[in-house]
Design a protein around this motif. Sequence first.
Motif, mmCIF file in Angstrom:
data_model
loop_
_atom_site.group_PDB
_atom_site.id
_atom_site.type_symbol
_atom_site.label_atom_id
_atom_site.label_comp_id
_atom_site.label_asym_id
_atom_site.label_seq_id
_atom_site.Cartn_x
_atom_site.Cartn_y
_atom_site.Cartn_z
ATOM 1 N N VAL A 10 0.835 -1.197 0.000
ATOM 2 C CA VAL A 10 0.000 0.000 0.000
ATOM 3 C C VAL A 10 0.874 1.254 0.000
ATOM 4 O O VAL A 10 0.587 2.214 -0.714
ATOM 5 N N LEU A 11 1.952 1.259 0.750
ATOM 6 C CA LEU A 11 2.791 2.441 0.880
ATOM 7 C C LEU A 11 3.685 2.687 -0.337
ATOM 8 O O LEU A 11 3.966 3.836 -0.670
ATOM 9 N N PHE A 12 4.141 1.632 -0.987
ATOM 10 C CA PHE A 12 5.077 1.797 -2.094
ATOM 11 C C PHE A 12 4.521 2.687 -3.208
ATOM 12 O O PHE A 12 5.199 3.624 -3.631
ATOM 13 N N PRO A 13 3.309 2.443 -3.738
ATOM 14 C CA PRO A 13 2.800 3.346 -4.791
ATOM 15 C C PRO A 13 2.644 4.789 -4.297
ATOM 16 O O PRO A 13 2.892 5.738 -5.054
ATOM 17 N N PHE A 14 2.270 4.968 -3.057
ATOM 18 C CA PHE A 14 2.115 6.313 -2.499
ATOM 19 C C PHE A 14 3.461 7.034 -2.447
ATOM 20 O O PHE A 14 3.580 8.190 -2.866
ATOM 21 N N ILE A 15 4.486 6.367 -1.964
ATOM 22 C CA ILE A 15 5.822 6.968 -1.879
ATOM 23 C C ILE A 15 6.371 7.243 -3.276
ATOM 24 O O ILE A 15 6.939 8.304 -3.533
ATOM 25 N N LEU A 16 6.170 6.319 -4.190
ATOM 26 C CA LEU A 16 6.628 6.508 -5.566
ATOM 27 C C LEU A 16 5.942 7.718 -6.205
ATOM 28 O O LEU A 16 6.584 8.516 -6.895
ATOM 29 N N THR A 17 4.658 7.897 -5.948
ATOM 30 C CA THR A 17 3.921 9.056 -6.466
ATOM 31 C C THR A 17 4.481 10.348 -5.894
ATOM 32 O O THR A 17 4.651 11.334 -6.612
ATOM 33 N N THR A 20 7.918 11.138 -7.654
ATOM 34 C CA THR A 20 7.837 11.571 -9.052
ATOM 35 C C THR A 20 7.150 12.917 -9.202
ATOM 36 O O THR A 20 7.551 13.730 -10.031
ATOM 37 N N THR A 21 6.129 13.215 -8.417
ATOM 38 C CA THR A 21 5.480 14.522 -8.539
ATOM 39 C C THR A 21 6.362 15.618 -7.978
ATOM 40 O O THR A 21 6.339 16.740 -8.470
ATOM 41 N N GLY A 22 7.160 15.334 -6.982
ATOM 42 C CA GLY A 22 8.079 16.343 -6.439
ATOM 43 C C GLY A 22 9.092 16.778 -7.461
ATOM 44 O O GLY A 22 9.392 17.967 -7.604
ATOM 45 N N SER A 23 9.630 15.849 -8.233
ATOM 46 C CA SER A 23 10.611 16.222 -9.251
ATOM 47 C C SER A 23 9.943 16.944 -10.407
ATOM 48 O O SER A 23 10.561 17.781 -11.062
ATOM 49 N N THR A 24 8.685 16.683 -10.683
ATOM 50 C CA THR A 24 7.961 17.394 -11.740
ATOM 51 C C THR A 24 7.772 18.852 -11.364
ATOM 52 O O THR A 24 7.987 19.751 -12.166
ATOM 53 N N PHE A 25 7.371 19.126 -10.132
ATOM 54 C CA PHE A 25 7.153 20.498 -9.701
ATOM 55 C C PHE A 25 8.469 21.267 -9.590
ATOM 56 O O PHE A 25 8.485 22.474 -9.753
#
Length: 82
Positions: A10-17, A20-25
């Motif tokens: 459950v945590l892995f997809p959340f952490i991965l998201t 990836t969104t942090g580097s986009t911003f």
Amino acid sequence: MKPSKRSLKVLFPFILTLITTGSTFAQEGNNNFPPPETPIVLSATRTEGKISIDGNLSEPDWDNAEVVSDFFRVEPAQRAGT
């Protein structure tokens, strides 16, 4: 206490998201210089003799080379940290 496999699934997809969104911003601002209106065109000249990469332009083929002097430095983010 060791995390269960279910909680990791459950945590892995959340952490991965989050990662990836942090580097986009982080890449949003565009503080770079715009590209030139007219693209710069350079031409290369074939040499007749051997050129030594030694910082000394004593070979005769350097007399046939086109002089290019309008260089400027572009950083990934202009004025970063100021």
